[in-house]
Design a protein around this motif. Sequence first.
Motif, PDB file in Angstrom:
ATOM      1  N   HIS A  24       0.801  -1.225   0.000  1.00 19.39           N
ATOM      2  CA  HIS A  24       0.000   0.000   0.000  1.00 19.39           C
ATOM      3  C   HIS A  24       0.834   1.275   0.000  1.00 19.39           C
ATOM      4  O   HIS A  24       0.336   2.341   0.370  1.00 19.39           O
ATOM      5  CB  HIS A  24      -0.963  -0.004   1.191  1.00 19.39           C
ATOM      6  N   GLY A  25       2.092   1.161  -0.414  1.00 14.58           N
ATOM      7  CA  GLY A  25       2.837   2.385  -0.646  1.00 14.58           C
ATOM      8  C   GLY A  25       4.235   2.476  -0.075  1.00 14.58           C
ATOM      9  O   GLY A  25       5.054   3.234  -0.589  1.00 14.58           O
ATOM     10  N   ASN A  26       4.523   1.745   1.012  1.00 17.18           N
ATOM     11  CA  ASN A  26       5.882   1.819   1.554  1.00 17.18           C
ATOM     12  C   ASN A  26       6.890   1.251   0.550  1.00 17.18           C
ATOM     13  O   ASN A  26       6.534   0.386  -0.258  1.00 17.18           O
ATOM     14  CB  ASN A  26       5.974   1.055   2.872  1.00 17.18           C
ATOM     15  N   PRO A  27       8.144   1.711   0.578  1.00 16.25           N
ATOM     16  CA  PRO A  27       9.144   1.238  -0.392  1.00 16.25           C
ATOM     17  C   PRO A  27       9.326  -0.279  -0.358  1.00 16.25           C
ATOM     18  O   PRO A  27       9.070  -0.926   0.664  1.00 16.25           O
ATOM     19  CB  PRO A  27      10.424   1.947   0.053  1.00 16.25           C
ATOM     20  N   GLY A  28       9.789  -0.838  -1.454  1.00 15.72           N
ATOM     21  CA  GLY A  28      10.012  -2.271  -1.561  1.00 15.72           C
ATOM     22  C   GLY A  28      10.968  -2.779  -0.507  1.00 15.72           C
ATOM     23  O   GLY A  28      11.997  -2.150  -0.226  1.00 15.72           O
ATOM     24  N   ASN A  29      10.615  -3.938   0.095  1.00 14.56           N
ATOM     25  CA  ASN A  29      11.429  -4.551   1.153  1.00 14.56           C
ATOM     26  C   ASN A  29      11.656  -3.602   2.329  1.00 14.56           C
ATOM     27  O   ASN A  29      12.594  -3.770   3.104  1.00 14.56           O
ATOM     28  CB  ASN A  29      12.791  -5.019   0.611  1.00 14.56           C
ATOM     29  N   MET A  30      10.777  -2.605   2.454  1.00  6.71           N
ATOM     30  CA  MET A  30      10.907  -1.655   3.568  1.00  6.71           C
ATOM     31  C   MET A  30       9.535  -1.414   4.186  1.00  6.71           C
ATOM     32  O   MET A  30       9.204  -0.313   4.617  1.00  6.71           O
ATOM     33  CB  MET A  30      11.502  -0.335   3.093  1.00  6.71           C
ATOM     34  N   GLY A  31       8.728  -2.485   4.200  1.00  4.89           N
ATOM     35  CA  GLY A  31       7.392  -2.337   4.765  1.00  4.89           C
ATOM     36  C   GLY A  31       7.437  -1.931   6.216  1.00  4.89           C
ATOM     37  O   GLY A  31       6.567  -1.200   6.701  1.00  4.89           O
ATOM     38  N   PHE A  32       8.474  -2.385   6.931  1.00  2.00           N
ATOM     39  CA  PHE A  32       8.592  -2.065   8.357  1.00  2.00           C
ATOM     40  C   PHE A  32      10.069  -2.006   8.706  1.00  2.00           C
ATOM     41  O   PHE A  32      10.726  -3.036   8.844  1.00  2.00           O
ATOM     42  CB  PHE A  32       7.879  -3.129   9.200  1.00  2.00           C
ATOM     43  N   CYS A  33      10.593  -0.802   8.854  1.00  3.74           N
ATOM     44  CA  CYS A  33      12.016  -0.630   9.182  1.00  3.74           C
ATOM     45  C   CYS A  33      12.155   0.526  10.156  1.00  3.74           C
ATOM     46  O   CYS A  33      11.858   1.676   9.806  1.00  3.74           O
ATOM     47  CB  CYS A  33      12.842  -0.355   7.934  1.00  3.74           C
ATOM     48  N   ILE A  34      12.579   0.242  11.375  1.00  7.16           N
ATOM     49  CA  ILE A  34      12.665   1.277  12.399  1.00  7.16           C
ATOM     50  C   ILE A  34      13.703   2.337  12.032  1.00  7.16           C
ATOM     51  O   ILE A  34      13.449   3.539  12.159  1.00  7.16           O
ATOM     52  CB  ILE A  34      13.007   0.662  13.772  1.00  7.16           C
ATOM     53  N   ALA A  35      14.870   1.920  11.563  1.00  8.51           N
ATOM     54  CA  ALA A  35      15.906   2.890  11.196  1.00  8.51           C
ATOM     55  C   ALA A  35      15.423   3.796  10.070  1.00  8.51           C
ATOM     56  O   ALA A  35      15.620   5.018  10.119  1.00  8.51           O
ATOM     57  CB  ALA A  35      17.181   2.156  10.779  1.00  8.51           C
ATOM     58  N   CYS A  36      14.789   3.223   9.069  1.00  9.94           N
ATOM     59  CA  CYS A  36      14.304   4.010   7.931  1.00  9.94           C
ATOM     60  C   CYS A  36      13.197   4.963   8.364  1.00  9.94           C
ATOM     61  O   CYS A  36      13.150   6.119   7.941  1.00  9.94           O
ATOM     62  CB  CYS A  36      13.796   3.095   6.827  1.00  9.94           C
ATOM     63  N   PHE A  37      12.290   4.487   9.221  1.00 12.40           N
ATOM     64  CA  PHE A  37      11.195   5.330   9.700  1.00 12.40           C
ATOM     65  C   PHE A  37      11.722   6.495  10.535  1.00 12.40           C
ATOM     66  O   PHE A  37      11.246   7.628  10.408  1.00 12.40           O
ATOM     67  CB  PHE A  37      10.211   4.501  10.525  1.00 12.40           C
ATOM     68  N   LEU A  38      12.692   6.225  11.399  1.00 17.62           N
ATOM     69  CA  LEU A  38      13.280   7.303  12.202  1.00 17.62           C
ATOM     70  C   LEU A  38      14.038   8.286  11.315  1.00 17.62           C
ATOM     71  O   LEU A  38      13.986   9.504  11.531  1.00 17.62           O
ATOM     72  CB  LEU A  38      14.209   6.728  13.267  1.00 17.62           C
TER      73      LEU A  38
END
Length: 350
Positions: A24-38
Motif C-alpha cells: 500500500h505504498g511503503n518502499p520495496g522490502n521496507m514495509g517495516f524498518c525502524i531505522a528508515c522510519f526514524l
Amino acid sequence: MKNNWLILVTGLVIGIAALVLGAHGNPGNMGFCIACFLRDTTGALGMHGAEVVQYFRPEIVGILLGSLIAAVAAKEFKGRGGSSPIIRFILGVFVMIGALMFLGCPLRMVIRIGGGDWNALVGLAGFIVGILVGVVFLKKGFTLGRSYKQTLAEGAAFPVVYVLLFVLWLAAPALFKFSEKGPGSMHAAWGLALVAGLVVGALCQRSRMCMVGGIRNAVMFKDFGLVAGFVTIILTVLVGNLILGKFNPGFAGQPVAHSDGLWNFLGTALMGWGCVLLGGCPLRQLILAGQGESDSAVTVLGMMCGAAFCHNLKLASSADGPTGNGKIAVIVGFVVVLVISLLFTKKAEE
C-alpha cells in the motif's frame, strides 16, 4: 510455552504488516524498518536536508502508543532511567550510522531476506558477528549501570511529545518537510500505518520481541524463543512475496539497497555490537521508550541525531553504494564502541 506462542504470533503479525504496508505504498522490502522510519521522520522535522527521505512516519507513533497502552494495561508502565544516558545516546548515534551503511535496521534485514535480497544475508552474518563480540563483553561483566525509579511524567514524556508532533503534522502539515521523490515519497495511508504500528507495538511489548535479544539469548542461555520470532518474520514475508509475485532473489537490483558486501557486513556488525551494549535492537528501544524507560528514549533520540549526521555529513549509503565519509564513520564507530566496551567492563570488574 505461552510466551513462545506469543512470540510466533508477533513475528507473523510483523511479517503481515510489512507485506501490507509494502503493498500500500511503503518502499520495496521496507514495509517495516525502524531505522528508515526514524530517518524519514528526522527529515520531516528538518533535522537533515536529504529531500528524498523526509516523511513523518506514523508507524513510529503507533509503536510507541501500542507499547504504552499494553504496558499500562499490564501494569508494567514505570518511569525509569539514569543508566549512563549520554553513553546510550552516543551508542544510538553509531547504531544508526551502522544501520544506514547497510540501509536498514535488523527488522528490515530479515524483511529483505524474505524478499530475496541476498545482500541481507551478508548483513545477517555481520550482525551475528557484532552480537557475538558484544556478548564477550557481557560475559566479562559489561554494564551501563542500574536505572532508577523516575516519575510517571518522566516516563511518559517521550511518547507524549511524539504523539503531539504527530497531531501537529496532521493539523499543520506545512510546518513539516515532505519528500516529492525517493523513499520518503513512498508511504501507505497514515491511518493504515498508524494502526499497523499500534498492533505491532502492543504485541512486541507483551512478547519482548527483539532481534538482538534473540541471538544474545541463544548464545548466552540456549534460549531460542526470540530467534523463532524473527525466523517467523522471514518465512511470513517469503511466503507473502511468493504469493504476490514479488520474490526477487539475487544481489543486484534490490530496492533501496547496495551490493557492497564488505560494508554491508561491517555496517551490521557495528549495529549488532552497539545494540548488545544497549540491551536491545532499535525496535526494542522504541518499545521500552513507550513503556516509560527514559534511557531508551534517549537512545532513540541518539538514533535520530545519528540519522541527521548521516545525511548532513554524507555518511549514509545509497543504491550506488557506501560513501567515503560513511566508511570513515563506521571505522570510528568501531573504535568508539570498543572504548565504551572496555571502559564499562573494567568498571564492572572493579
